[in-house]
Design a protein around this motif. Sequence first.
Motif, PDB file in Angstrom:
ATOM      1  N   PHE A  39       0.844  -1.188   0.000  1.00  0.00           N
ATOM      2  CA  PHE A  39       0.000   0.000   0.000  1.00  0.00           C
ATOM      3  C   PHE A  39       0.883   1.244   0.000  1.00  0.00           C
ATOM      4  O   PHE A  39       1.875   1.303   0.724  1.00  0.00           O
ATOM      5  CB  PHE A  39      -0.890   0.029   1.245  1.00  0.00           C
ATOM      6  N   ASN A  40       0.446   2.258  -0.749  1.00  0.00           N
ATOM      7  CA  ASN A  40       1.210   3.504  -0.739  1.00  0.00           C
ATOM      8  C   ASN A  40       0.761   4.376   0.433  1.00  0.00           C
ATOM      9  O   ASN A  40      -0.062   3.966   1.259  1.00  0.00           O
ATOM     10  CB  ASN A  40       1.078   4.240  -2.071  1.00  0.00           C
ATOM     11  N   THR A  41       1.280   5.573   0.491  1.00  0.00           N
ATOM     12  CA  THR A  41       1.021   6.458   1.629  1.00  0.00           C
ATOM     13  C   THR A  41      -0.442   6.897   1.687  1.00  0.00           C
ATOM     14  O   THR A  41      -0.914   7.350   2.733  1.00  0.00           O
ATOM     15  CB  THR A  41       1.984   7.652   1.578  1.00  0.00           C
ATOM     16  N   ASN A  42      -1.170   6.755   0.589  1.00  0.00           N
ATOM     17  CA  ASN A  42      -2.605   7.067   0.560  1.00  0.00           C
ATOM     18  C   ASN A  42      -3.461   5.825   0.783  1.00  0.00           C
ATOM     19  O   ASN A  42      -4.672   5.861   0.563  1.00  0.00           O
ATOM     20  CB  ASN A  42      -2.980   7.709  -0.782  1.00  0.00           C
ATOM     21  N   PHE A  43      -2.812   4.751   1.180  1.00  0.00           N
ATOM     22  CA  PHE A  43      -3.485   3.478   1.479  1.00  0.00           C
ATOM     23  C   PHE A  43      -4.144   2.858   0.259  1.00  0.00           C
ATOM     24  O   PHE A  43      -5.136   2.126   0.374  1.00  0.00           O
ATOM     25  CB  PHE A  43      -4.508   3.650   2.630  1.00  0.00           C
ATOM     26  N   GLU A  44      -3.576   3.142  -0.902  1.00  0.00           N
ATOM     27  CA  GLU A  44      -4.035   2.491  -2.122  1.00  0.00           C
ATOM     28  C   GLU A  44      -3.217   1.225  -2.325  1.00  0.00           C
ATOM     29  O   GLU A  44      -1.990   1.245  -2.202  1.00  0.00           O
ATOM     30  CB  GLU A  44      -3.839   3.422  -3.316  1.00  0.00           C
ATOM     31  N   SER A  45      -3.913   0.142  -2.629  1.00  0.00           N
ATOM     32  CA  SER A  45      -3.203  -1.114  -2.886  1.00  0.00           C
ATOM     33  C   SER A  45      -2.583  -1.030  -4.266  1.00  0.00           C
ATOM     34  O   SER A  45      -3.283  -0.877  -5.272  1.00  0.00           O
ATOM     35  CB  SER A  45      -4.200  -2.283  -2.822  1.00  0.00           C
ATOM     36  N   LYS A  46      -1.248  -1.129  -4.337  1.00  0.00           N
ATOM     37  CA  LYS A  46      -0.571  -0.881  -5.602  1.00  0.00           C
ATOM     38  C   LYS A  46      -0.056  -2.158  -6.258  1.00  0.00           C
ATOM     39  O   LYS A  46      -0.061  -2.283  -7.483  1.00  0.00           O
ATOM     40  CB  LYS A  46       0.598   0.079  -5.382  1.00  0.00           C
ATOM     41  N   VAL A  47       0.452  -3.059  -5.454  1.00  0.00           N
ATOM     42  CA  VAL A  47       1.043  -4.277  -6.003  1.00  0.00           C
ATOM     43  C   VAL A  47       0.721  -5.431  -5.068  1.00  0.00           C
ATOM     44  O   VAL A  47       0.768  -5.266  -3.845  1.00  0.00           O
ATOM     45  CB  VAL A  47       2.583  -4.149  -6.126  1.00  0.00           C
ATOM     46  N   GLN A  48       0.390  -6.581  -5.645  1.00  0.00           N
ATOM     47  CA  GLN A  48       0.184  -7.794  -4.824  1.00  0.00           C
ATOM     48  C   GLN A  48       1.001  -8.929  -5.427  1.00  0.00           C
ATOM     49  O   GLN A  48       1.045  -9.082  -6.640  1.00  0.00           O
ATOM     50  CB  GLN A  48      -1.293  -8.217  -4.816  1.00  0.00           C
TER      51      GLN A  48
ATOM     52  N   ASP B 123      18.477   0.473   0.172  1.00  0.00           N
ATOM     53  CA  ASP B 123      19.718   1.135  -0.261  1.00  0.00           C
ATOM     54  C   ASP B 123      19.646   1.484  -1.733  1.00  0.00           C
ATOM     55  O   ASP B 123      20.070   2.565  -2.147  1.00  0.00           O
ATOM     56  CB  ASP B 123      20.927   0.228  -0.007  1.00  0.00           C
ATOM     57  N   GLN B 124      19.126   0.577  -2.545  1.00  0.00           N
ATOM     58  CA  GLN B 124      19.064   0.812  -3.983  1.00  0.00           C
ATOM     59  C   GLN B 124      17.667   1.220  -4.446  1.00  0.00           C
ATOM     60  O   GLN B 124      17.466   1.460  -5.622  1.00  0.00           O
ATOM     61  CB  GLN B 124      19.527  -0.434  -4.736  1.00  0.00           C
ATOM     62  N   GLY B 125      16.734   1.286  -3.523  1.00  0.00           N
ATOM     63  CA  GLY B 125      15.413   1.840  -3.823  1.00  0.00           C
ATOM     64  C   GLY B 125      14.549   1.010  -4.739  1.00  0.00           C
ATOM     65  O   GLY B 125      13.902   1.559  -5.632  1.00  0.00           O
ATOM     66  N   TYR B 126      14.487  -0.311  -4.505  1.00  0.00           N
ATOM     67  CA  TYR B 126      13.614  -1.114  -5.355  1.00  0.00           C
ATOM     68  C   TYR B 126      12.931  -2.217  -4.559  1.00  0.00           C
ATOM     69  O   TYR B 126      13.340  -2.578  -3.461  1.00  0.00           O
ATOM     70  CB  TYR B 126      14.383  -1.712  -6.537  1.00  0.00           C
ATOM     71  N   ILE B 127      11.836  -2.698  -5.174  1.00  0.00           N
ATOM     72  CA  ILE B 127      11.071  -3.815  -4.631  1.00  0.00           C
ATOM     73  C   ILE B 127      11.088  -4.911  -5.689  1.00  0.00           C
ATOM     74  O   ILE B 127      10.881  -4.639  -6.876  1.00  0.00           O
ATOM     75  CB  ILE B 127       9.606  -3.403  -4.375  1.00  0.00           C
TER      76      ILE B 127
ATOM     77  N   PHE C 143      10.035   2.842  -5.479  1.00  0.00           N
ATOM     78  CA  PHE C 143       9.163   3.093  -4.332  1.00  0.00           C
ATOM     79  C   PHE C 143       7.942   3.942  -4.678  1.00  0.00           C
ATOM     80  O   PHE C 143       7.090   4.189  -3.835  1.00  0.00           O
ATOM     81  CB  PHE C 143       9.957   3.726  -3.187  1.00  0.00           C
ATOM     82  N   ARG C 144       7.893   4.396  -5.952  1.00  0.00           N
ATOM     83  CA  ARG C 144       6.664   5.060  -6.421  1.00  0.00           C
ATOM     84  C   ARG C 144       5.794   4.056  -7.180  1.00  0.00           C
ATOM     85  O   ARG C 144       4.838   4.435  -7.835  1.00  0.00           O
ATOM     86  CB  ARG C 144       7.022   6.235  -7.332  1.00  0.00           C
ATOM     87  N   PHE C 145       6.177   2.777  -7.072  1.00  0.00           N
ATOM     88  CA  PHE C 145       5.460   1.674  -7.717  1.00  0.00           C
ATOM     89  C   PHE C 145       5.487   1.766  -9.237  1.00  0.00           C
ATOM     90  O   PHE C 145       4.607   1.230  -9.916  1.00  0.00           O
ATOM     91  CB  PHE C 145       4.003   1.586  -7.205  1.00  0.00           C
ATOM     92  N   GLU C 146       6.483   2.435  -9.769  1.00  0.00           N
ATOM     93  CA  GLU C 146       6.669   2.423 -11.221  1.00  0.00           C
ATOM     94  C   GLU C 146       7.460   1.155 -11.564  1.00  0.00           C
ATOM     95  O   GLU C 146       8.483   0.879 -10.936  1.00  0.00           O
ATOM     96  CB  GLU C 146       7.440   3.674 -11.664  1.00  0.00           C
ATOM     97  N   GLU C 147       6.962   0.425 -12.540  1.00  0.00           N
ATOM     98  CA  GLU C 147       7.653  -0.825 -12.868  1.00  0.00           C
ATOM     99  C   GLU C 147       8.987  -0.527 -13.532  1.00  0.00           C
ATOM    100  O   GLU C 147       9.103   0.390 -14.351  1.00  0.00           O
ATOM    101  CB  GLU C 147       6.794  -1.691 -13.791  1.00  0.00           C
ATOM    102  N   ARG C 148       9.968  -1.297 -13.123  1.00  0.00           N
ATOM    103  CA  ARG C 148      11.311  -1.131 -13.677  1.00  0.00           C
ATOM    104  C   ARG C 148      11.787  -2.490 -14.171  1.00  0.00           C
ATOM    105  O   ARG C 148      11.322  -3.531 -13.733  1.00  0.00           O
ATOM    106  CB  ARG C 148      12.270  -0.610 -12.601  1.00  0.00           C
ATOM    107  N   THR C 149      12.730  -2.469 -15.081  1.00  0.00           N
ATOM    108  CA  THR C 149      13.320  -3.736 -15.550  1.00  0.00           C
ATOM    109  C   THR C 149      14.505  -4.077 -14.651  1.00  0.00           C
ATOM    110  O   THR C 149      15.058  -3.217 -13.955  1.00  0.00           O
ATOM    111  CB  THR C 149      13.816  -3.618 -16.996  1.00  0.00           C
ATOM    112  N   ASP C 150      14.901  -5.342 -14.721  1.00  0.00           N
ATOM    113  CA  ASP C 150      16.062  -5.734 -13.924  1.00  0.00           C
ATOM    114  C   ASP C 150      17.322  -5.021 -14.431  1.00  0.00           C
ATOM    115  O   ASP C 150      18.271  -4.813 -13.675  1.00  0.00           O
ATOM    116  CB  ASP C 150      16.232  -7.257 -13.917  1.00  0.00           C
ATOM    117  N   LYS C 151      17.309  -4.616 -15.677  1.00  0.00           N
ATOM    118  CA  LYS C 151      18.477  -3.894 -16.205  1.00  0.00           C
ATOM    119  C   LYS C 151      18.570  -2.486 -15.612  1.00  0.00           C
ATOM    120  O   LYS C 151      19.653  -1.938 -15.476  1.00  0.00           O
ATOM    121  CB  LYS C 151      18.408  -3.835 -17.739  1.00  0.00           C
TER     122      LYS C 151
END
Lengths: 79, 428
Positions: free
Chosen positions: B290-299, B308-312, B325-333
């Motif tokens: 959930f983000n800071t607005n309590f919206e479910s973003k990713v399950q 440290d590197q800022g990723y999930i 951490f803004r739930f923007e999808e990123r690639t492993d690259k």
Amino acid sequence: MSRARGRRYDKEPKLNMKKVIAVILAIIVIIMFVIIIKNIVTGDGENSRISSLSYFASFNDNKWGVIDSNRKRCNKSII
Amino acid sequence: MIIVPNSKKDVFLVTYDVDYSTGTYSTKALNSKNEEIFTDYNQIEAIQNMDESNNLWYEENVLRVQKDGKYGLINLDGKVLQEPQYEEITAVSGIKNAFKVRKDNLYGIVDNEGKVIVQPQYTDIINLGDDNLSGYIVRNAEGKYGIIDYTASQVLEAKYEEIEKVYGNDLYVVTENATKKVVNRDGTDALTQGFDDVTEILTNKDNGVIFQIAGKYGVMKLDGTVTIEPTYEELKEAKSGFLIAKLNGKYGVIDLTKAEKIPFNYTNIEYNTSADIYLADDENYNTNLFNTNFESKVQGMLLELNVDQGYIKMSIGDDIKYYNFRFEERTDKDILPANTLYLDKKDGKYGFVNKNGEVVVDYIYDDATEQNESGYAGIKKDGKWGSIDNTGKVVQEPIYNLDDYLLVDFIGNWHLGKDINTNYYNKE
């Protein structure tokens, strides 16, 4: 009778060694920069992963040792 | 036994000639050339510590030495930080770079540069908070407790029978004359009744404290007004104004008006301060972010949250996905730019591709790990694990059964031992 007026009026041209060395060094530096930039842009599979040497404890056949992360040596305990 | 306290330094601490009947042993330090170093001491050891999950770790920059029965500290270059003069030196539990020293049976604190932060003058000293800046609870010769800050200046006079590790807004939870209460920094009473225990001081002083009575938790202001009745099985503050609560065995998030922000559907909820994200686990071991607005973003199944590197890193269905951490999808690259190989999955099988997406290792493995910092990745086939190097070449054929290992990791043909606390690699 001719009067001597200094080196630039000598008939035989002389090589200025300081300038020659400076030019050679400049060429070497330029080549180095080209190679560095090429490596950064293309990324050699062998070298693009920057990873300094790391050490880890190992335990095998009831003996302790240390292994390092160097690909060329990591299969042997170094102690 | 060998301990490598800092993997980037060739300082290896060897324990040998162990006599289990007497508890005696010998120690020495070696470098990568197998030469003995730091030979001026009778004993030389890494300083062990524990995190909040009881995982063992070692101080990376400081070693404990013993000479003529006294202990001192040196750094990994051999520089003396504290001459051997102490009866005992241990790590301050859970805190890096802070050491509890005992001299003439009195305790003090020394930091990782050898600076004496607190002179040995107390019969006991423990950390108040989670870092070495939060101060210390100290006990004097009369057995009374007080608090000092990280400069050793008195914060709370040493006159209490007990002091809890609960503090904030210059408020402290103490026991005096067998009565638990909240006091101000000057020792005056702030809150003295209406509770069996005070478990947390809320970030905003106006909101008061979390209290416990008859095993249930609620919120009370400092004037004694109860703003949340003690009906919850657990209550802790996530961030100012929002509480993680447990009700009927399930966790949710409420605000100070008891309005539900995350429903009480979860087996556990944590708030990660660095990422500003709530992680809610369900009964199927999936994590809802959930983000800071309590919206479910990713399950999905949470694999890693790297502050440290800022990723999930999440496992969602058959895919591994990365987010910032803004739930923007990123690639492993994007996340692992230093890698030469990237784990990929196709038709239920794993392989590896390079930065350009070209297949370097075919999709033939049943499972695999991402490339680690040393350039190796684990590969699994027919139930057995092996490894590849950073060019994709197999350096260890899959022969190891590692299914009950918490962590699969390889350095060449060595794999990490089963007990990650011992932190060694083997070939068994």
